[in-house]
Design a protein around this motif. Structure first.
Motif, PDB file in Angstrom:
ATOM      1  N   ILE A   1      -7.160   9.887  -9.690  1.00 56.09           N
ATOM      2  CA  ILE A   1      -6.002   9.429  -8.898  1.00 56.09           C
ATOM      3  C   ILE A   1      -6.227   9.719  -7.410  1.00 56.09           C
ATOM      4  N   LEU A   2      -6.849  10.847  -7.114  1.00 57.20           N
ATOM      5  CA  LEU A   2      -7.099  11.158  -5.698  1.00 57.20           C
ATOM      6  C   LEU A   2      -8.056  10.143  -5.066  1.00 57.20           C
ATOM      7  N   LYS A   3      -9.014   9.655  -5.860  1.00 53.55           N
ATOM      8  CA  LYS A   3      -9.929   8.619  -5.322  1.00 53.55           C
ATOM      9  C   LYS A   3      -9.137   7.365  -4.976  1.00 53.55           C
ATOM     10  N   MET A   4      -8.206   7.029  -5.859  1.00 51.46           N
ATOM     11  CA  MET A   4      -7.386   5.844  -5.640  1.00 51.46           C
ATOM     12  C   MET A   4      -6.559   6.036  -4.351  1.00 51.46           C
TER      13      MET A   4
ATOM     14  N   ILE B   1       0.850  -1.198   0.000  1.00 53.69           N
ATOM     15  CA  ILE B   1       0.000   0.000   0.000  1.00 53.69           C
ATOM     16  C   ILE B   1       0.888   1.252   0.000  1.00 53.69           C
ATOM     17  N   ASP B   2       1.913   1.267   0.883  1.00 57.05           N
ATOM     18  CA  ASP B   2       2.830   2.428   0.953  1.00 57.05           C
ATOM     19  C   ASP B   2       3.490   2.675  -0.412  1.00 57.05           C
ATOM     20  N   ASN B   3       3.990   1.579  -1.006  1.00 51.27           N
ATOM     21  CA  ASN B   3       4.670   1.726  -2.305  1.00 51.27           C
ATOM     22  C   ASN B   3       3.706   2.210  -3.383  1.00 51.27           C
ATOM     23  N   SER B   4       2.492   1.714  -3.322  1.00 54.52           N
ATOM     24  CA  SER B   4       1.500   2.123  -4.335  1.00 54.52           C
ATOM     25  C   SER B   4       1.146   3.598  -4.170  1.00 54.52           C
ATOM     26  N   ILE B   5       1.001   4.037  -2.926  1.00 56.48           N
ATOM     27  CA  ILE B   5       0.681   5.459  -2.684  1.00 56.48           C
ATOM     28  C   ILE B   5       1.777   6.348  -3.280  1.00 56.48           C
ATOM     29  N   LYS B   6       3.012   5.946  -3.026  1.00 50.46           N
ATOM     30  CA  LYS B   6       4.151   6.739  -3.515  1.00 50.46           C
ATOM     31  C   LYS B   6       4.103   6.876  -5.040  1.00 50.46           C
ATOM     32  N   VAL B   7       3.853   5.780  -5.727  1.00 49.92           N
ATOM     33  CA  VAL B   7       3.909   5.856  -7.197  1.00 49.92           C
ATOM     34  C   VAL B   7       2.644   6.472  -7.793  1.00 49.92           C
ATOM     35  N   TRP B   8       1.503   6.373  -7.072  1.00 53.18           N
ATOM     36  CA  TRP B   8       0.317   7.103  -7.561  1.00 53.18           C
ATOM     37  C   TRP B   8       0.605   8.604  -7.516  1.00 53.18           C
ATOM     38  N   GLU B   9       1.320   9.023  -6.469  1.00 52.03           N
ATOM     39  CA  GLU B   9       1.679  10.450  -6.375  1.00 52.03           C
ATOM     40  C   GLU B   9       2.572  10.854  -7.550  1.00 52.03           C
ATOM     41  N   THR B  10       3.483   9.943  -7.919  1.00 53.38           N
ATOM     42  CA  THR B  10       4.341  10.209  -9.083  1.00 53.38           C
ATOM     43  C   THR B  10       3.482  10.340 -10.344  1.00 53.38           C
ATOM     44  N   LEU B  11       2.537   9.412 -10.509  1.00 58.18           N
ATOM     45  CA  LEU B  11       1.683   9.483 -11.709  1.00 58.18           C
ATOM     46  C   LEU B  11       0.867  10.771 -11.727  1.00 58.18           C
ATOM     47  N   LEU B  12       0.439  11.172 -10.534  1.00 57.91           N
ATOM     48  CA  LEU B  12      -0.343  12.415 -10.450  1.00 57.91           C
ATOM     49  C   LEU B  12       0.460  13.604 -10.987  1.00 57.91           C
ATOM     50  N   SER B  13       1.775  13.601 -10.690  1.00 54.46           N
ATOM     51  CA  SER B  13       2.593  14.727 -11.166  1.00 54.46           C
ATOM     52  C   SER B  13       2.747  14.702 -12.697  1.00 54.46           C
TER      53      SER B  13
END
Ligand code: SF4
Length: 262
Positions: free
Chosen positions: A231-234, A210-222
């Motif tokens: 992405i925010l829902k995810m 979960i931690d790793n996924s959060i980090k990379v979703w933030e990257t995708l958001l950028s």
């Protein structure tokens, strides 16, 4: 792989016993690949004839059948040595209780939320192919223009890595949480009461994923600010799932995984 070779790998003192029970199974990226029996077998497999890696070839299925047969034989031998009758029929009551536990586990809030996340990711990935194509065109254009202050190669690698991490983990989170919640519905033999709990180990892998996924979703958001709402829902679902998992498994974060946490 021959049984003797399998035995040789397993009994090598360099191997970390049980390490494969609490990992994300991403052997390709694992730093303990040469100290894990599963990792070594994976390396050995890669050296084999490509036919043996092709799911459509009879060689692949012959090989898989051979590995299962050898492994079952080894387990059988070890069990018999320890006085366990591996041929005894499993009582019907066992299956009734198992069905009950599985049903309870599927209804658990962590199981439901992780299933929901898995479905959301699949839908998002399917629906984003055009956005990825657009981004690839944009990055290619930037490469050809050689614009200063832009690093399109780095951006491309970041996006690819983020997508790989999300895809790898979106099923793993659910699988590990299902395993963890199934175990909390099981009766624990008294002899194991003081030992670290396997369900905490499974929950820890889910939390790390979960931690790793959060980090990379933030990257995708950028890289895809136009997809912010989705992405925010995810992110919100993952954060809630992480908090709930910590609540349900308060000792998971401190669980010591062989190799990784030593
Ligand atoms: S510990 Fe590493 S090498 Fe072993 S199964 Fe897990 S990811 Fe693969």
């Amino acid at each position: 792989m021959k049984k003797t070779k399998l035995m040789k790998i397993v009994s090598d003192p360099k191997m970390i016993s049980g390490i494969h029970n609490y990992c994300d199974k991403w052997c390709e990226r694992c730093r303990f690949k040469t100290r894990c029996a599963v990792g070594i077998m994976d390396l050995e497999d890669k050296k084999q004839d490509s036919k043996e890696l092709d799911l459509n070839s009879p060689e692949f299925w012959d090989k898989l059948h051979g590995i299962f047969a050898d492994t079952f034989e080894m387990i059988g031998e070890m069990a018999r040595k320890n006085g366990v009758d591996v041929d005894a029929p499993i009582p019907e009551e066992y299956w009734i209780q198992k069905e009950k536990r599985d049903k309870n586990a599927r209804e658990h809030v962590c199981a439901k939320a992780s299933w929901k996340y898995m479905e959301m990711v699949r839908k998002w990935m399917d629906g984003s192919s055009k956005d990825f194509e657009k981004k690839a065109d944009e990055l290619m254009k930037n490469i050809s223009m050689g614009l200063p202050n832009k690093n399109p190669e780095k951006d491309a690698l970041e996006i690819k890595d983020a997508v790989d991490v999300i895809i790898w983990n979106h099923t793993l989170i659910h699988v590990k949480l299902m395993r963890a919640v199934q175990q909390i519905f099981e009766d624990e033999p008294e002899i194991l009461e003081d030992l670290p709990k396997d369900y905490d180990g499974s929950a820890k892998i889910a939390l790390i994923s979960i931690d790793n996924s959060i980090k990379v979703w933030e990257t995708l958001l950028s890289h895809f600010p136009e997809k912010e709402d989705e992405i925010l829902k995810m992110l919100s679902l993952l954060q809630k799932l992480g908090r709930r998992t910590e609540l349900e498994f308060p000792n998971a974060r401190s669980f010591k995984r062989p190799g990784f946490d030593e």
